[in-house]
Scaffold this active site. Structure first.
Site, PDB file in Angstrom:
ATOM      1  N   ALA A  58       0.866  -1.164   0.000  1.00 10.01           N
ATOM      2  CA  ALA A  58       0.000   0.000   0.000  1.00 10.01           C
ATOM      3  C   ALA A  58       0.905   1.218   0.000  1.00 10.01           C
ATOM      4  CB  ALA A  58      -0.872  -0.025   1.246  1.00 10.01           C
ATOM      5  N   GLY A 101       0.327  -4.782   0.862  1.00  6.18           N
ATOM      6  CA  GLY A 101      -0.800  -4.673  -0.057  1.00  6.18           C
ATOM      7  C   GLY A 101      -0.524  -5.362  -1.391  1.00  6.18           C
ATOM      8  N   GLU A 104      -1.284  -8.866  -0.763  1.00  5.81           N
ATOM      9  CA  GLU A 104      -2.735  -8.979  -0.564  1.00  5.81           C
ATOM     10  C   GLU A 104      -3.466  -8.970  -1.904  1.00  5.81           C
ATOM     11  OE1 GLU A 104      -2.608  -5.776   2.419  1.00  5.81           O
ATOM     12  OE2 GLU A 104      -3.734  -7.126   3.727  1.00  5.81           O
ATOM     13  N   GLU A 124       4.169  -5.578   7.442  1.00  3.66           N
ATOM     14  CA  GLU A 124       3.482  -4.480   8.144  1.00  3.66           C
ATOM     15  C   GLU A 124       3.917  -4.302   9.591  1.00  3.66           C
ATOM     16  OE1 GLU A 124       2.121  -6.355   5.887  1.00  3.66           O
ATOM     17  OE2 GLU A 124       0.597  -5.275   4.732  1.00  3.66           O
TER      18      GLU A 124
HETATM   19  N1  COA Z   1       4.625   3.230  -0.425  1.00  2.87           N
HETATM   20  C1  COA Z   1       5.096   4.426  -0.796  1.00  2.87           C
HETATM   21  N2  COA Z   1       6.380   4.660  -1.102  1.00  2.87           N
HETATM   22  C2  COA Z   1       7.203   3.622  -0.985  1.00  2.87           C
HETATM   23  C3  COA Z   1       6.797   2.351  -0.590  1.00  2.87           C
HETATM   24  C4  COA Z   1       5.426   2.166  -0.305  1.00  2.87           C
HETATM   25  N3  COA Z   1       4.935   0.985   0.048  1.00  2.87           N
HETATM   26  N4  COA Z   1       7.864   1.529  -0.560  1.00  2.87           N
HETATM   27  C5  COA Z   1       8.916   2.271  -0.956  1.00  2.87           C
HETATM   28  N5  COA Z   1       8.509   3.538  -1.209  1.00  2.87           N
HETATM   29  C6  COA Z   1       9.337   4.645  -1.693  1.00  2.87           C
HETATM   30  C7  COA Z   1      10.401   5.057  -0.707  1.00  2.87           C
HETATM   31  O1  COA Z   1       9.906   5.999   0.213  1.00  2.87           O
HETATM   32  C8  COA Z   1      11.453   5.646  -1.626  1.00  2.87           C
HETATM   33  O2  COA Z   1      11.042   6.932  -1.953  1.00  2.87           O
HETATM   34  P1  COA Z   1      12.115   8.091  -2.238  1.00  2.87           P
HETATM   35  O3  COA Z   1      12.939   7.628  -3.394  1.00  2.87           O
HETATM   36  O4  COA Z   1      11.301   9.305  -2.481  1.00  2.87           O
HETATM   37  O5  COA Z   1      12.927   8.199  -0.976  1.00  2.87           O
HETATM   38  C9  COA Z   1      11.337   4.788  -2.883  1.00  2.87           C
HETATM   39  O6  COA Z   1      10.045   4.182  -2.828  1.00  2.87           O
HETATM   40  C10 COA Z   1      12.385   3.705  -3.007  1.00  2.87           C
HETATM   41  O7  COA Z   1      12.382   2.946  -1.805  1.00  2.87           O
HETATM   42  P2  COA Z   1      13.699   2.290  -1.226  1.00  2.87           P
HETATM   43  O8  COA Z   1      13.306   1.619   0.043  1.00  2.87           O
HETATM   44  O9  COA Z   1      14.782   3.293  -1.182  1.00  2.87           O
HETATM   45  O10 COA Z   1      14.029   1.221  -2.365  1.00  2.87           O
HETATM   46  P3  COA Z   1      14.727  -0.190  -2.259  1.00  2.87           P
HETATM   47  O11 COA Z   1      14.865  -0.675  -3.642  1.00  2.87           O
HETATM   48  O12 COA Z   1      15.912  -0.111  -1.371  1.00  2.87           O
HETATM   49  O13 COA Z   1      13.676  -1.132  -1.492  1.00  2.87           O
HETATM   50  C11 COA Z   1      11.565  -2.121  -1.011  1.00  2.87           C
HETATM   51  C12 COA Z   1      12.483  -1.495  -2.080  1.00  2.87           C
HETATM   52  C13 COA Z   1      10.213  -2.371  -1.645  1.00  2.87           C
HETATM   53  C14 COA Z   1      12.127  -3.447  -0.509  1.00  2.87           C
HETATM   54  C15 COA Z   1      11.440  -1.152   0.183  1.00  2.87           C
HETATM   55  O14 COA Z   1      11.113   0.114  -0.307  1.00  2.87           O
HETATM   56  C16 COA Z   1      10.402  -1.532   1.204  1.00  2.87           C
HETATM   57  O15 COA Z   1      10.639  -2.391   2.046  1.00  2.87           O
HETATM   58  N6  COA Z   1       9.263  -0.843   1.160  1.00  2.87           N
HETATM   59  C17 COA Z   1       8.241  -0.996   2.152  1.00  2.87           C
HETATM   60  C18 COA Z   1       7.473  -2.244   1.948  1.00  2.87           C
HETATM   61  C19 COA Z   1       6.389  -2.364   2.968  1.00  2.87           C
HETATM   62  O16 COA Z   1       6.594  -2.278   4.156  1.00  2.87           O
HETATM   63  N7  COA Z   1       5.193  -2.579   2.458  1.00  2.87           N
HETATM   64  C20 COA Z   1       4.071  -2.744   3.271  1.00  2.87           C
HETATM   65  C21 COA Z   1       3.296  -1.511   3.245  1.00  2.87           C
HETATM   66  S1  COA Z   1       1.628  -1.934   3.469  1.00  2.87           S
END
Ligand code: COA
Ligand code: NAD
Length: 714
Positions: A58, A101, A104, A124
């Protein structure tokens, strides 16, 4: 977004950088699904994503807005119902990550296929929330209760092979994902209806009797590993609803529990840390166009504690390392320590022998500067001596190529003085790793007066490559972390002089959430190290400043902490492998005698006073760091403390915590301490100002971000 290949429609999500399911994506998906539903030529649908990943979840930005309002996040239910109720089979085609999400959404599809390198999970809980888009109801239906509890409580994504073995993924695709997913869809069409809806399944849910032990064990795990994060227990309640209630009622229950988690204080803090870690990579004069050197070869000078750890961090990230020391004996000692560390990882099942062999092969131990002209970055980690470091940097200046980044791991020395012996101070930077360097996530990137933006960009890129968070700090004594730690450390020492015990102080701090108490930390890092840093940073040169009296005596007695078997505490090889602090009556005597001799009145000290004096000392110095430009923003200080100093992430870091207590109340308490305890407690002027104006650090950071809203960096 929709392409049709014969009778298969491919719906592609394209929302860089990570395909978060924000409102735009939800609306686009809904209309694409409506179109393919109505198109008689389409018989099956594949949902896939463009770019580097399937769907990372999400939109965490939307979640954050919910956390600061009523807790009700974006509603994905209509979209998921649309997917699951589609009269044509829907296949999720997963690469990269399917998280939160994203998973999901995939679970609402009738089938899931993934490439071998994909990872799937519900992370989460690491953000202090529970899945709110039916994940707690669908995951146990697909993988069983025990596995679902494990995935949701740890938050750790699982590899595709594991997901396949446990029934989360129906097929692993080799080669082209879209071609594989389309072929899989055709097979399912050939097999004919019905196509499974996850909500209708109950074959893996088990009976209450069968599940009782798994729920009991999960509750115990949540209590032990995440006692401060309500989401952990709420997640278990939600999974329990999946096995005790019909699907729709379970979903309603999940929605209530999810809102409760989103409203919780730890959720706000953890979301703050998530965004703070990403904000740290944004530096005003380092833009996307700033050229960062790709780092593939690193040379490390000094194969001691830090050099060895840094070598492992680099080798683990696939970087080739030249590890240098002055004598064969020192080099052997260093390499032995590296091998021992890796062997321990194999023993714990974290790495295979083959993976270790591969990593070790990347490290070349050597006594000379052979191949130094190929290194993009050199990291110096020799003894903490300016004269020695200057000598090393003068040599490096001669043997490296002109563009090479010359980094020092110094904890206390002036980067500019080190840079001054080179002909290229703009290439010199501090890379302050924390011990153990192969484990700790923090990397302070210390910017000297001349350090150029592309060197900072290279350092930020290297931090990311090593799986660390880089925080750019200014070249001021102690940088950010250690500068703040000393007032905090000294205050805990004053508290014991006034009547508390090291054990009481450490108990209060760990109960409060710190990973370790200050005295245990001192014993682990070494009282000799702290003694040397005190001299180097020139603390207490001013005789009017109150100085702690006991630490110097312990140092003089050779009680350096864990490494000598005694420091503030005693250590015994039979207790916790020589790492568990054992209260030592001798130290209590020494403290009492010293305090009495110095005319300090001893009294009983409350836990509340300990907590406030320790944590507020940290905060007051943090505000000074910010005011001096030592850190670029308040949230950078939070990132330093959460990742390098065991500050509880669920409290968001010292500056976030201060905001939440209220700057007015913190200021007033500090002003009281100032009156009662003397000049060291003078409130930082910026704190006084913000408290007066009713503002927060968070608001200050937001204003700064708006003012400097420039292209993002690194
Ligand atoms: N929603 C909104 N923005 C998100 C996001 C999300 N779920 N996940 C990552 N982003 C954004 C970050 O804020 C970052 O933004 P920025 O470039 O403006 O700083 C950008 O995407 C890149 O993220 P980053 O973490 O630097 O990339 P990465 O390649 O190192 O890692 C992921 C990718 C997906 C593994 C990591 O971003 C992550 O763990 N995200 C969260 C996942 C999560 O917890 N999801 C559950 C939410 S319900
Ligand atoms: P250490 O004593 O374990 O290792 C230093 C190594 O450097 C030794 O192996 C020594 O033989 C080698 N060395 C000395 N002169 C050399 C030279 N001219 N060329 C090549 N090698 C040489 O020290 P450490 O704890 O690893 O600390 C190294 C640096 O890292 C110091 O600047 C220290 O302040 C800093 N630091 C240490 C920690 C920590 O917790 N130990 C944390 C952060 C930063």
């Amino acid at each position: 977004m929709v392409t049709v290949d014969g009778d298969i429609a491919v719906v592609q999500i394209d929302n860089p950088p990570v395909n978060a399911l924000d409102r735009g994506v939800r609306e686009a998906l809904a209309s694409a699904l409506a179109r393919v539903a109505a198109d008689a030529a389409v018989r099956a649908v594949v949902i896939a994503s463009a770019g580097r990943t399937f769907v990372a979840g999400a939109d965490i930005g939307e979640l954050e807005r919910a956390a600061w309002s009523d807790g009700v996040g974006p509603d994905l239910h209509p979209l998921l119902a649309q997917v699951e109720d589609l009269a044509k089979p829907v296949v999720a085609a997963i690469h990269g990550t399917a998280l939160g999400g994203g998973l999901e959404l995939a679970m609402a599809c009738h089938y899931r296929v993934a490439v071998e390198s994909a990872r799937l999970g519900l992370p989460e809980v690491t953000l202090g929330i529970i899945p709110g888009a039916e994940g707690t109801q669908r995951l146990p239906r697909l993988v069983g209760v025990e596995k679902a509890l494990d995935m949701g409580l740890s938050g750790r994504p699982i590899p595709a092979s594991d997901a396949h073995a446990s029934g989360l993924v129906d097929q692993i695709v080799e080669g082209d994902l879209l071609a594989g997913a389309t072929a899989f869809a055709r097979e399912q069409l050939a097999r004919g209806a019905p196509h499974p809806r996850t909500r209708d399944r109950s074959d893996k849910l088990g009976t209450p009797g069968q599940n009782a032990p798994a729920f009991a064990a999960a509750r115990e795990t949540a209590r032990k590993t995440k006692p401060h994060i309500p989401a952990a227990a709420l997640f278990i309640d939600a999974v329990e609803a999946a096995v005790t209630l019909p699907f729709d009622a379970g979903v309603r229950r999940e929605r209530e529990l999810s809102a409760e988690s989103v409203r919780s204080e730890p959720c706000k803090a953890l979301l703050h840390v998530f965004f703070a870690e990403r904000a740290a990579a944004k530096v005003p004069d380092v833009t996307r166009d700033t050229p960062a050197l790709p780092v593939n070869k690193v040379a490390i000078i000094g194969a001691g504690t830090m050099g060895g750890g840094i070598a492992m961090a680099c080798a683990n990230a696939g970087i080739t390392v030249h590890l240098v020391d002055t004598t064969p004996a020192a080099l052997d000692r260093g390499m032995d320590a590296v091998r021992r560390n890796y062997a321990a990882s194999v023993k714990r099942g974290r790495l295979t022998e083959a993976a270790v062999a591969e990593r070790l092969a990347r490290i070349t131990p050597q006594l000379d500067h052979k191949d130094f002209d190929e290194a993009e970055v050199v990291i110096e980690a020799v003894f903490e001596s300016m004269e020695l470091k200057q000598r090393v940097f003068a040599e490096l200046n001669a043997v490296t190529r002109p563009g090479c980044v010359l980094a020092t791991n110094t904890s206390t020395l002036d980067i500019d003085a080190i840079a001054s012996v080179t002909s290229r101070p703009e290439r010199v930077v501090g890379l302050h790793f924390f011990s153990p360097a192969n484990v700790m996530r923090l990397l302070e990137i210390v910017r000297g007066g001349a350090t150029s933006p592309d060197v900072v960009a290279t350092a930020l890129g290297l931090a990311k490559r090593l799986g660390k968070v880089g925080v750019v700090v200014r070249n001021l004594p102690g940088f950010v972390g250690n500068r703040m730690m000393f007032p905090y450390m000294y205050e805990t020492q004053f508290l014991v002089e006034e009547g508390a015990t090291p054990e009481q102080v450490d108990r209060v701090l760990t109960r409060w959430g710190m990973a370790m108490g200050m005295f245990a930390v001192d014993d682990m890092a070494g009282l000799d190290v702290a003694w040397r840093v005190r001299q180097e940073l020139g603390h207490f040169r001013d005789p009017s400043v109150r100085r702690p009296l006991v630490a110097d005596q312990l140092y003089a007695m050779g009680r350096y902490g864990q490494k000598t078997g005694s420091g503030w505490f005693r250590y015994s090889p039979d207790v916790g492998g020589g790492r568990t602090p054992i209260p030592d009556p001798e130290v209590l005597d020494l403290i009492a005698r010293t305090a009495t001799d110095a005319g300090i009145t001893r009294r009983e000290i409350s836990d509340e006073e300990i907590e406030q004096r320790a944590i507020y000392a940290l905060i007051n110095e943090g505000v000074r760091v910010l005011a001096d430009g030592g850190a670029l923003r308040a949230s950078d200080i939070d990132v330093v403390y959460v990742n390098g100093y065991g500050f509880p992430a669920w409290r968001g870091g010292p500056m976030f915590y201060a905001d939440r207590v209220g700057l007015r109340s913190i200021y007033e308490r500090i002003a009281e301490f100032h009156r009662e305890l003397g000049p060291r407690w003078e409130p930082a002027p910026l704190l006084a100002r913000l408290a007066h104006e009713g503002r927060t650090f968070r608001a200050l950071d937001a204003e700064l971000a708006e003012r400097t809203a420039a292209p993002a960096s690194a």
